[in-house]
Design an enzyme around this catalytic site. Structure first.
Site, mmCIF file in Angstrom:
data_model
loop_
_atom_site.group_PDB
_atom_site.id
_atom_site.type_symbol
_atom_site.label_atom_id
_atom_site.label_comp_id
_atom_site.label_asym_id
_atom_site.label_seq_id
_atom_site.Cartn_x
_atom_site.Cartn_y
_atom_site.Cartn_z
ATOM 1 N N GLY A 11 0.783 -1.226 0.000
ATOM 2 C CA GLY A 11 0.000 0.000 0.000
ATOM 3 C C GLY A 11 0.817 1.280 0.000
ATOM 4 C CB ILE A 12 0.004 4.674 1.294
ATOM 5 C CG1 ILE A 12 -0.318 4.334 2.756
ATOM 6 C CG2 ILE A 12 -1.272 4.850 0.480
ATOM 7 C CD1 ILE A 12 -1.119 5.404 3.473
ATOM 8 N N GLY A 13 2.480 2.763 2.339
ATOM 9 C CA GLY A 13 3.772 2.720 3.009
ATOM 10 C C GLY A 13 4.872 2.238 2.086
ATOM 11 C CB SER A 60 -7.980 8.068 8.708
ATOM 12 O OG SER A 60 -9.151 7.876 7.939
ATOM 13 C CE1 TYR A 119 -7.817 2.692 10.503
ATOM 14 C CE2 TYR A 119 -9.774 3.917 9.822
ATOM 15 C CZ TYR A 119 -8.439 3.607 9.663
ATOM 16 O OH TYR A 119 -7.715 4.206 8.667
#
Length: 291
Positions: A21-23, A146, A171
């Site tokens: 993903g984004i990491g 987020s 979350y």
């Protein structure tokens, strides 16, 4: 997407949540810009695959890998101490590990697993690397939060969401904590040469949420397929905060699409940020006293 910044050459960047993903995208793009990447990951197979991608994208740079379960504070502390001992300088710390867990899970340390992974890992790793970041100033801390924080129902008597647990609500609360942690961290580091910012990457069509079960997993999967952005797009604000010259002197902000953005009132409340900081330290200290 343009190269992040030539100034990343020779810099060391620590990244959690970096094997997909984004990491992973952020790690690869920063490596292409010349940075040396220190990966922190739990799964050896995925971590070694990412390491091979890094080595292929940047010749002459020896990247590093540290394995640890970021839902266990003792593991995070061990990894942080190992990185601090191994690295003469750390220019950027990217706290990006995250999870959304459908059913209540409590770790062997007594922490709810979403809370431990999404919030405590940021706190403990940052604390372990704080002296190295200060000694390396100017340096940067980037925390992935987020817009889900807008749906958090903060209960100071149940920060870990153990009562009447719901995976999505837990979350959302941890994403609020990421912002409050960043605010208080920035206040404490003000004038030190180390800046701290957090961000919303967007709804990213990636592996995130793959450990969820039941209707929650299906709903997230459908939402990502319809509304989700690519990991390349989702990583842009991480890369910007880690490398852009115009972000070098900005601290304590919440960013969306490479720009500072507004949060909820509670996420912007300095008293709430300090209160969360103290409550978190008390939880961590209590665990260490028991060990």
């Amino acid at each position: 997407m343009p190269e992040p910044a030539a100034a990343m050459r020779g810099k060391t960047v620590v990244v959690t949540g970096s094997t997909s993903g984004i990491g992973e995208v952020a790690a690869l793009r920063l490596a292409e810009a010349g940075a040396r990447i220190v990966l922190v990951a739990r799964d050896r197979g995925r971590a070694e695959a990412t390491l091979r991608k890094l080595e292929a994208s940047s010749t002459g740079v020896e990247h590093a890998l540290h394995l640890g379960d970021l839902s266990r504070t003792a593991e995070v502390r061990r990894v942080g101490e190992a990185i601090a001992a191994a690295e003469p300088r750390i220019d950027v710390l990217i706290n990006n590990a995250g999870a959304m867990i459908s059913e209540l899970e409590v770790t062997d340390e007594g922490f709810e697993r979403t809370f431990a992974t999404n919030h405590l890992s940021y706190v403990v790793l940052t604390a372990a690397l704080r002296d190295r970041l200060l000694a390396s100033a100017p340096a940067r801390i980037v925390n992935t939060a987020s817009d889900a924080h807008r749906m958090a129902r903060l209960d100071w008597t149940d920060l870990q969401s153990k009562r009447d647990y719901g995976g999505f609500q837990a979350y959302c609360c941890t994403k609020l904590y990421n912002i409050l942690f960043t605010r208080e961290l920035a206040r404490q580091l003000d004038g030190s040469g180390v800046v701290a910012n957090c961000l919303h990457p967007g709804l990213v069509n990636s592996r995130f949420g793959s450990n969820a079960t039941g209707p929650g997993r299906l709903g997230l999967s459908i939402a990502k397929s319809i509304f989700g952005v690519s990991p390349e797009k989702g990583a842009r604000t991480i890369i910007h905060l880690a490398s852009a010259p115009e972000a070098a002197d900005v601290t304590g902000d919440y960013w969306v699409k490479q720009r500072p953005a507004r949060t909820t009132a509670i996420a912007a409340d300095p008293a709430a940020a300090e209160r969360l900081w103290q409550a978190t330290l008390a939880l961590l200290q209590g665990r260490r006293d028991e060990a």
